[in-house]
Design a protein around this motif. Structure first.
Motif, PDB file in Angstrom:
ATOM      1  N   TYR A   1      45.522  40.393  45.767  1.00  0.00           N
ATOM      2  CA  TYR A   1      44.784  39.958  44.578  1.00  0.00           C
ATOM      3  C   TYR A   1      43.305  39.900  44.937  1.00  0.00           C
ATOM      4  O   TYR A   1      42.936  39.445  46.034  1.00  0.00           O
ATOM      5  CB  TYR A   1      45.256  38.585  44.104  1.00  0.00           C
ATOM      6  CG  TYR A   1      44.412  38.013  42.969  1.00  0.00           C
ATOM      7  CD1 TYR A   1      44.616  38.433  41.658  1.00  0.00           C
ATOM      8  CD2 TYR A   1      43.411  37.090  43.231  1.00  0.00           C
ATOM      9  CE1 TYR A   1      43.837  37.928  40.622  1.00  0.00           C
ATOM     10  CE2 TYR A   1      42.629  36.570  42.202  1.00  0.00           C
ATOM     11  CZ  TYR A   1      42.839  36.990  40.898  1.00  0.00           C
ATOM     12  OH  TYR A   1      42.060  36.502  39.878  1.00  0.00           O
TER      13      TYR A   1
ATOM     14  N   TYR B   1      39.241  39.097  43.160  1.00  0.00           N
ATOM     15  CA  TYR B   1      38.411  38.648  42.042  1.00  0.00           C
ATOM     16  C   TYR B   1      36.944  38.836  42.419  1.00  0.00           C
ATOM     17  O   TYR B   1      36.538  38.551  43.554  1.00  0.00           O
ATOM     18  CB  TYR B   1      38.668  37.178  41.722  1.00  0.00           C
ATOM     19  CG  TYR B   1      37.777  36.648  40.615  1.00  0.00           C
ATOM     20  CD1 TYR B   1      38.032  36.956  39.284  1.00  0.00           C
ATOM     21  CD2 TYR B   1      36.676  35.850  40.911  1.00  0.00           C
ATOM     22  CE1 TYR B   1      37.216  36.480  38.263  1.00  0.00           C
ATOM     23  CE2 TYR B   1      35.855  35.369  39.905  1.00  0.00           C
ATOM     24  CZ  TYR B   1      36.127  35.683  38.580  1.00  0.00           C
ATOM     25  OH  TYR B   1      35.313  35.217  37.577  1.00  0.00           O
TER      26      TYR B   1
ATOM     27  N   ARG C   1      39.327  41.307  37.831  1.00  0.00           N
ATOM     28  CA  ARG C   1      40.531  40.813  38.492  1.00  0.00           C
ATOM     29  C   ARG C   1      41.426  42.015  38.771  1.00  0.00           C
ATOM     30  O   ARG C   1      41.601  42.874  37.903  1.00  0.00           O
ATOM     31  CB  ARG C   1      41.269  39.809  37.613  1.00  0.00           C
ATOM     32  CG  ARG C   1      40.519  38.500  37.361  1.00  0.00           C
ATOM     33  CD  ARG C   1      41.248  37.642  36.347  1.00  0.00           C
ATOM     34  NE  ARG C   1      41.254  38.269  35.037  1.00  0.00           N
ATOM     35  CZ  ARG C   1      42.198  38.060  34.125  1.00  0.00           C
ATOM     36  NH1 ARG C   1      43.241  37.287  34.389  1.00  0.00           N
ATOM     37  NH2 ARG C   1      42.123  38.648  32.945  1.00  0.00           N
TER      38      ARG C   1
ATOM     39  N   SER D   1      44.289  46.380  37.046  1.00  0.00           N
ATOM     40  CA  SER D   1      42.911  45.925  37.180  1.00  0.00           C
ATOM     41  C   SER D   1      42.284  45.803  35.805  1.00  0.00           C
ATOM     42  O   SER D   1      42.509  46.645  34.927  1.00  0.00           O
ATOM     43  CB  SER D   1      42.103  46.904  38.043  1.00  0.00           C
ATOM     44  OG  SER D   1      40.787  46.422  38.255  1.00  0.00           O
TER      45      SER D   1
ATOM     46  N   TYR E   1      38.390  44.602  34.031  1.00  0.00           N
ATOM     47  CA  TYR E   1      37.036  44.068  34.199  1.00  0.00           C
ATOM     48  C   TYR E   1      36.307  44.026  32.870  1.00  0.00           C
ATOM     49  O   TYR E   1      36.584  44.798  31.950  1.00  0.00           O
ATOM     50  CB  TYR E   1      36.246  44.860  35.242  1.00  0.00           C
ATOM     51  CG  TYR E   1      35.884  46.287  34.903  1.00  0.00           C
ATOM     52  CD1 TYR E   1      34.733  46.587  34.176  1.00  0.00           C
ATOM     53  CD2 TYR E   1      36.669  47.349  35.351  1.00  0.00           C
ATOM     54  CE1 TYR E   1      34.380  47.904  33.898  1.00  0.00           C
ATOM     55  CE2 TYR E   1      36.332  48.658  35.074  1.00  0.00           C
ATOM     56  CZ  TYR E   1      35.178  48.934  34.350  1.00  0.00           C
ATOM     57  OH  TYR E   1      34.843  50.239  34.066  1.00  0.00           O
TER      58      TYR E   1
END
Length: 648
Positions: A197, A199, A225, A248, A250
């Motif tokens: 993961y 961020y 993310r 994904s 964004y």
């Protein structure tokens, strides 16, 4: 130009030391899996391939995948250093966007809602990448559409040998860029897993350039993310299964256009990849099955709180672009004997596209809506291909093959490839490549209202390559020189007639491009390593005019004729590594407008505490040089990032 090259030479002259072998960008004796769809020594194929190893990527921590690719021979990743989330066009060997095929673990990735059917590199985070193989030249025989100038295969991370491993990375940089990533990985008997993961959030800087210097353009932020999953199963001694998941999303603030700010224009972008692969090994080869499903969604919103100046400004605008693609492929890699290999298989691809736009232009009171439905905007392709590789014949190697492709709209097209090479004493290689390639029209070009044209044919290309590669000076110097030429006809262009106002996509022009690439690595001492590449490319478009006459003109759009990249890396101690990178980009043109040349200078350093912990820092464009990859849009001035990578 002289000052820039002078500073580079002084920089090299001012650094001296002793050190160890570092990663190389061009390995004569490396192993490639991309050149022939299976493990093969680079010395036994005449393909032009560059391998970016795991060590090389680690020594570029903090850089995006686009930034790393932007420093390789023959490649220009337009907007790689613009605001995070910028659309990054991949130009290879002077060709336009959409002519280089992107793979993830051998699976073709794209966005069928884009005009050029291209993949958004923002969806690939460095955390998930083990190595990258760049295969140049026309590769449609083995890889199909869009592999006109080459293939970029992004190979994802391995799970490792531990039962349970933990990785954590934290970073901070200019523009309040904050990053955090965590991963779990391991091996449990015949099962392997990798879960990740990531961020990232940054305040950013203005996407559009303020030419007045006092218009108070706002900052355009970005947050993303990403989830990455890779599962493997060894189902017996011969059979290996793998599942790949990448999600994904964004959000990115946008501006109205070049030199035009907009304070309420934003985009939301999402990508989903489900990939499955199976490899069954038999006594003299292997059988492979690949399947992938991709789903993309892009939403652009511009509300009425701020109306930017300009003729195309809107009181309100909302656009949604969605696409889905299924791809299945099966092929055999068969060693007929110790000197002859057959690669043969088939592939099927189907894509759908749905687009919706609701716009209220400035000065009007009634909005209008445009819709392209996936009920009608869809195509499929079916291909069969075969290639024979003759190798280890006292240094002589030959690959020859062809592909037949059937497209649901325009029908059939074919390709061929002939690629002999000769290896001398395992240190010198001569190679020639004559091949053809194709690029199918995108769903947008076929169906967009009112521009689409279902009579479009594929762009067809014939390419020529020749070169020399060598490892000399007791293995201290590794270099390659390649010359290439490419002829393309039936280019798909957007046509507009200012008299009749007729507009839309059509096949019309021809393009010729040619150039030279030089790649080299020099291990100066045990700990000091110089890696460099230089690219020269030129090209012209031949255009058929309305009076049936032809005109020819220079056409390298935002692509420099001359480009140079050089990195000097130094292991001060086994734990402490530093490098300096110089990048020179020559004069470019955006249409008839010259964009000038520029250079950047970067510094990087890292310190490792065994295999447990690494700290790094990168300082980029340290001379604070102002340049533009796209006229009217900002690129990064002096910036830095630093981070900690923890592995347990």
């Amino acid at each position: 130009m002289k000052i820039k090259l002078y500073s580079f030479l002084l920089l090299l002259a001012g650094i001296s030391a002793e050190a160890q072998d570092s990663s190389r960008v061009s390995q004569l004796n490396g192993i490639t899996v991309t050149a022939v769809k299976g493990p093969q020594k680079a010395s036994e194929t005449g393909k032009v391939i560059t391998i970016l190893s795991h060590e090389y990527l680690q020594q570029n921590s903090g850089k995006s995948i686009a930034s790393i690719l932007n420093e390789q021979a023959g490649l220009v990743i337009n907007a790689a250093e613009n605001t995070r989330g910028s659309a990054q066009d991949v130009y290879m060997r002077g060709a336009t966007n959409g002519n280089a095929l992107i793979l993830v673990d051998g699976l073709p990735v794209n966005d069928a809602s884009q005009i050029a059917n291209t993949f958004d590199l923002n969806f690939i985070t460095p955390d998930m990448v083990e190595r990258i193989e760049i295969l140049r030249g026309s590769q449609s025989t083995l890889y199909g559409s869009n592999a006109v100038t080459g293939v970029i295969n992004i190979i994802t991370r391995k799970a490792g040998d531990k039962k349970l491993g933990l990785g954590v990375n934290v970073g901070y940089g200019s523009y309040k860029d904050r990053q955090v990533g965590v991963s779990l990985h391991g091996h449990l008997q015949n099962f392997s897993y990798l879960l990740g993961y990531r961020y990232e959030k940054t305040a950013g800087f203005s996407d559009a350039y303020d030419s007045t210097r006092h218009a108070d353009f706002d900052k355009d932020g970005f947050n993303q993310r990403s989830v990455f999953v890779k599962l493997g199963l060894q189902a017996g001694e011969r059979w290996t299964l793998q599942y790949l998941f990448n999600w994904s999303q964004y959000n990115h603030d946008l501006d109205e256009g070049s030199f035009l700010d907009d304070k309420d224009y934003s985009g939301k972008f999402r990508y989903l990849l489900n990939g499955f692969s199976s490899e069954y090994k038999f006594r003299k080869g292997s059988w492979h099955i690949l399947y992938s499903y991709q789903d993309t969604r892009r939403e652009l919103t511009n509300d009425s709180a701020d109306i930017a100046p300009g003729p195309w400004s809107r009181k309100y605008d909302f656009s949604r672009f969605t696409s889905s693609t299924h791809n299945v492929e099966s092929y055999v890699n068969w060693d007929i004997n110790d000197k002859l290999r057959l690669i043969g298989g088939g592939a099927f691809t189907t894509s759908r596209n749905d687009q919706y736009n609701n716009t209220l232009p400035k000065g009007l009171v009634t909005p209008y809506t445009v819709r392209i439905s996936d009920d009608s905007a869809h195509t499929n392709q079916t291909s069969v291909y075969a290639s024979l590789l003759l190798y280890n014949m006292n240094g002589f190697n030959l690959e020859a093959g062809g592909r037949l492709n059937y497209h649901s709209i325009y029908g059939n097209n074919q390709t061929f490839s002939i690629n002999p090479s000769y290896l001398i004493n395992n240190r010198h290689k001569l190679f020639i490549n004559i091949s053809s390639a194709y690029r199918v029209p995108s769903l947008y070009q076929l169906y967009a209202t009112p521009y689409g044209n279902k009579d479009l044919k594929p762009e067809l290309t014939t390419s020529y390559e020749a070169g020399y590669q060598a490892t000399v000076a007791h293995d201290a110097v590794d270099f390659r020189i390649t010359g290439f030429a490419r002829n393309t006809h039936d280019l798909i262009i957007f046509y507009f007639n200012p008299v009749t106002f007729e507009e839309g996509y059509r096949n019309a022009d021809k393009q010729k491009a040619y150039g030279v690439e030089v790649e080299g690595n020099w291990r100066i001492t045990r700990d000091l390593d110089l890696t460099l590449n230089y690219t020269y490319v030129d090209g012209r478009i031949t255009q058929r005019l309305e009076n049936k006459s032809d005109t020819s003109y220079y056409n390298l759009y935002r692509i420099p004729k001359h480009a140079l990249n050089a990195t000097l890396g130094y292991h001060i101690t086994p734990a402490l590594y530093t490098s300096v990178t110089y990048k020179y980009t020559g004069q470019r043109y955006q249409g008839p407008t010259p964009m000038g040349d520029y250079y950047t200078l970067d510094l990087y350093g890292e310190y490792k505490f065994g295999n447990l912990l690494k700290i790094f820092a990168g300082f980029r464009n340290i001379t604070d040089y102002q340049y533009f990859d796209i006229l009217g849009y900002n690129s990064r001035r002096f910036n830095f990032n630093t981070g900690i990578i923890f592995n347990l």
